[in-house]
Design an enzyme around this catalytic site. Structure first.
Site, PDB file in Angstrom:
ATOM      1  N   ASP A 150     -68.582  58.137 -19.473  1.00 49.93           N
ATOM      2  CA  ASP A 150     -68.598  56.746 -18.993  1.00 49.93           C
ATOM      3  C   ASP A 150     -69.777  55.980 -19.600  1.00 49.93           C
ATOM      4  O   ASP A 150     -69.670  54.793 -19.904  1.00 49.93           O
ATOM      5  CB  ASP A 150     -68.691  56.722 -17.457  1.00 49.93           C
ATOM      6  CG  ASP A 150     -67.545  57.489 -16.816  1.00 49.93           C
ATOM      7  OD1 ASP A 150     -66.407  57.361 -17.311  1.00 49.93           O
ATOM      8  OD2 ASP A 150     -67.787  58.229 -15.848  1.00 49.93           O
ATOM      9  N   HIS A 178     -66.610  59.511 -11.114  1.00 53.22           N
ATOM     10  CA  HIS A 178     -65.885  59.526 -12.389  1.00 53.22           C
ATOM     11  C   HIS A 178     -64.376  59.407 -12.158  1.00 53.22           C
ATOM     12  O   HIS A 178     -63.634  60.364 -12.319  1.00 53.22           O
ATOM     13  CB  HIS A 178     -66.217  60.800 -13.189  1.00 53.22           C
ATOM     14  CG  HIS A 178     -65.445  60.871 -14.479  1.00 53.22           C
ATOM     15  ND1 HIS A 178     -65.659  60.007 -15.538  1.00 53.22           N
ATOM     16  CD2 HIS A 178     -64.419  61.666 -14.868  1.00 53.22           C
ATOM     17  CE1 HIS A 178     -64.820  60.270 -16.511  1.00 53.22           C
ATOM     18  NE2 HIS A 178     -64.047  61.280 -16.132  1.00 53.22           N
TER      19      HIS A 178
HETATM   20  P1  NAD Z   1     -56.875  71.647 -22.172  1.00 55.95           P
HETATM   21  O1  NAD Z   1     -55.631  71.976 -21.439  1.00 55.95           O
HETATM   22  O2  NAD Z   1     -56.783  71.267 -23.593  1.00 55.95           O
HETATM   23  O3  NAD Z   1     -57.906  72.860 -22.072  1.00 55.95           O
HETATM   24  C1  NAD Z   1     -58.197  73.470 -20.862  1.00 55.95           C
HETATM   25  C2  NAD Z   1     -58.532  74.916 -21.145  1.00 55.95           C
HETATM   26  O4  NAD Z   1     -58.852  75.531 -19.893  1.00 55.95           O
HETATM   27  C3  NAD Z   1     -57.384  75.719 -21.751  1.00 55.95           C
HETATM   28  O5  NAD Z   1     -57.798  76.387 -22.924  1.00 55.95           O
HETATM   29  C4  NAD Z   1     -57.001  76.700 -20.669  1.00 55.95           C
HETATM   30  O6  NAD Z   1     -56.548  77.949 -21.155  1.00 55.95           O
HETATM   31  C5  NAD Z   1     -58.327  76.837 -19.951  1.00 55.95           C
HETATM   32  N1  NAD Z   1     -58.217  77.385 -18.607  1.00 55.95           N
HETATM   33  C6  NAD Z   1     -57.263  77.208 -17.680  1.00 55.95           C
HETATM   34  N2  NAD Z   1     -57.525  77.928 -16.585  1.00 55.95           N
HETATM   35  C7  NAD Z   1     -58.684  78.575 -16.824  1.00 55.95           C
HETATM   36  C8  NAD Z   1     -59.487  79.481 -16.083  1.00 55.95           C
HETATM   37  N3  NAD Z   1     -59.133  79.865 -14.859  1.00 55.95           N
HETATM   38  N4  NAD Z   1     -60.613  79.932 -16.652  1.00 55.95           N
HETATM   39  C9  NAD Z   1     -60.994  79.554 -17.891  1.00 55.95           C
HETATM   40  N5  NAD Z   1     -60.272  78.710 -18.639  1.00 55.95           N
HETATM   41  C10 NAD Z   1     -59.135  78.226 -18.109  1.00 55.95           C
HETATM   42  O7  NAD Z   1     -57.597  70.483 -21.338  1.00 55.95           O
HETATM   43  P2  NAD Z   1     -58.810  69.545 -21.822  1.00 55.95           P
HETATM   44  O8  NAD Z   1     -58.281  68.350 -22.488  1.00 55.95           O
HETATM   45  O9  NAD Z   1     -59.809  70.387 -22.518  1.00 55.95           O
HETATM   46  O10 NAD Z   1     -59.391  69.057 -20.402  1.00 55.95           O
HETATM   47  C11 NAD Z   1     -59.996  69.965 -19.532  1.00 55.95           C
HETATM   48  C12 NAD Z   1     -60.438  69.266 -18.253  1.00 55.95           C
HETATM   49  O11 NAD Z   1     -61.472  68.317 -18.517  1.00 55.95           O
HETATM   50  C13 NAD Z   1     -59.333  68.461 -17.558  1.00 55.95           C
HETATM   51  O12 NAD Z   1     -59.389  68.669 -16.176  1.00 55.95           O
HETATM   52  C14 NAD Z   1     -59.676  67.021 -17.874  1.00 55.95           C
HETATM   53  O13 NAD Z   1     -59.168  66.120 -16.930  1.00 55.95           O
HETATM   54  C15 NAD Z   1     -61.172  67.090 -17.853  1.00 55.95           C
HETATM   55  N6  NAD Z   1     -61.874  65.974 -18.523  1.00 55.95           N
HETATM   56  C16 NAD Z   1     -63.006  65.524 -17.928  1.00 55.95           C
HETATM   57  C17 NAD Z   1     -63.721  64.502 -18.516  1.00 55.95           C
HETATM   58  C18 NAD Z   1     -64.997  64.003 -17.877  1.00 55.95           C
HETATM   59  O14 NAD Z   1     -65.460  62.924 -18.247  1.00 55.95           O
HETATM   60  N7  NAD Z   1     -65.620  64.744 -16.984  1.00 55.95           N
HETATM   61  C19 NAD Z   1     -63.279  63.924 -19.711  1.00 55.95           C
HETATM   62  C20 NAD Z   1     -62.114  64.417 -20.294  1.00 55.95           C
HETATM   63  C21 NAD Z   1     -61.402  65.453 -19.673  1.00 55.95           C
HETATM   64  C1  LMR Z   2     -61.745  60.514 -19.148  1.00 56.56           C
HETATM   65  O1  LMR Z   2     -62.446  59.720 -18.551  1.00 56.56           O
HETATM   66  O2  LMR Z   2     -61.350  60.317 -20.318  1.00 56.56           O
HETATM   67  C2  LMR Z   2     -61.408  61.817 -18.502  1.00 56.56           C
HETATM   68  O3  LMR Z   2     -61.775  61.849 -17.170  1.00 56.56           O
HETATM   69  C3  LMR Z   2     -59.992  62.246 -18.710  1.00 56.56           C
HETATM   70  C4  LMR Z   2     -58.990  61.393 -17.986  1.00 56.56           C
HETATM   71  O4  LMR Z   2     -58.171  61.960 -17.260  1.00 56.56           O
HETATM   72  O5  LMR Z   2     -58.990  60.177 -18.177  1.00 56.56           O
END
Ligand code: NAD
Ligand code: LMR
Length: 336
Positions: A150, A178
């Protein structure tokens, strides 16, 4: 030895985040954990000519060895959004993933810093804290919800309409949480320098609050922000390492933290009535050194914070209840 563990390392965020962390001279061991494919990612990254060792750990039986001796654990494990979903819709799947990883941290690296990326951050951070409290290893200075994306978006979006605003060195405080309306960028901090019009403030605020949706829509079912998130996650991890390993002073980042028990946290808890809140935090050797007090807010920001507080109450309660209910359901066995 500084061991950093990425849980969810084979995912859309995990891979580029691990690549960026491989560049850090402060990390001596990068341990990559996932339920799939982490060995391949680790083998690939291990050929990069920096000093850190990279190991891959696949499947639940490998989690203990991954976490053993960890200085910092970064958690991007779990499912991302698809168009039409809210972050809260991810709770059903991600809550138990994060709870189980937090329990493993309590068991195998109870003093590690834990950086939570998995959504919904407003609920997953309370889940982590509640698990650690139950295990009697909770230190509020050591758990962070990573809201840096953010902050990164704020700088970039402001630069787009005010090119004189240098996006890399200027940091805009983002408070609240967030997700959508809980994300409150404090643009008034730069009002004097940038002379925003009321319309600019409104448009920018909305774009920052819903920036995640732009990416989800553009990816059209293939997930949410991964590369910008990896950049933001590496920025926060590196800041924490600079403060905790190198002892660098004066490092401040906005992050979602447990207020009670944190220096400066009580002031924010009284001001918001919340147990958790994203705010500017000065980082130190033990993690949170000081949660800064909310600065003076414009009238519009006060209204946004009020709305954010209303939504955060529900998000936080959902995370706390999830752990409490799981403990209740376990019944007498939990006491064994
Ligand atoms: P993705 O599906 O590409 O990757 C997630 C990974 O987690 C996969 O490789 C999967 O195998 C693994 N996984 C699932 N269960 C697991 C477990 N029990 N132990 C270990 N690994 C496990 O998803 P992504 O795009 O990398 O997003 C991951 C998370 O981050 C989502 O929840 C998304 O919403 C979040 N996110 C947060 C922010 C933020 O600003 N905080 C920003 C973007 C995404
Ligand atoms: C973001 O802000 O990009 C992440 O939290 C992923 C989402 O679900 O938007």
């Amino acid at each position: 030895m500084v061991k950093v563990v990425v849980c969810g390392a084979a995912g859309g965020i995990g891979q580029p985040l691990s690549l960026l962390l491989k560049q850090s001279d402060l990390i001596s061991h990068l341990a990559l954990y996932d339920i799939v494919n982490a060995a391949g990612v680790a083998a690939d990254l291990s050929h990069i000519n920096t000093a850190s060792r990279v190991t891959g750990h696949v499947g639940k039986e490998a989690l203990a060895e991954a976490l053993q001796g960890a200085h910092t654990v970064v958690i991007p494990a779990g499912v991302p959004r698809r168009p039409g979903m809210t972050r809260d819709d991810l709770f059903k799947v991600n809550a138990s993933i994060v709870r189980d990883l937090a329990q493993a941290c309590a068991d195998h690296c109870p003093r590690a810093f834990i950086l939570v990326i998995s959504n919904p951050v407003n609920s997953t951070v309370p889940i982590v804290c509640e698990v650690l409290k139950k295990a009697k290893v909770f230190d509020p200075r050591r758990v962070f919800g990573v809201t840096t994306l953010d902050v990164v978006r704020s700088s970039r979006f402001v630069h787009e309409i005010k090119p004189q605003f240098e996006p890399r060195s200027n940091r805009i405080t983002v408070v609240g949480g967030h997700s959508g309306a809980t994300i409150v960028p404090l643009l008034s901090q730069f009002q004097q320098r940038l002379s925003f019009t009321p319309e600019e403030i409104k448009t920018l605020t909305h774009r920052i609050q819903y920036g995640g949706d732009e990416v989800v829509k553009a990816k059209d079912g293939a997930g949410s922000a991964t590369l910008s998130m990896a950049y933001a996650g590496a920025r926060f991890t590196n800041a924490l390492l600079e403060a905790s390993v190198r002892g660098k002073q004066g490092l401040v980042e906005s992050t979602f933290v447990h207020l009670g028990g944190n220096p400066g946290g009580e002031w924010n808890a009284r001001a918001t009535g919340l147990e958790y809140f994203a705010q500017d935090v000065e980082l130190g050797v033990e993690g949170v050194k000081n949660v800064l007090a909310l600065p003076d807010l414009s009238a519009e920001e006060q209204a946004l914070v009020k709305t954010a507080i209303g939504e955060l109450q529900g998000n936080i309660k959902k995370g706390v209840s999830f752990v409490a209910e799981a403990a209740g359901a376990a019944g007498p066995a939990a006491k064994l």
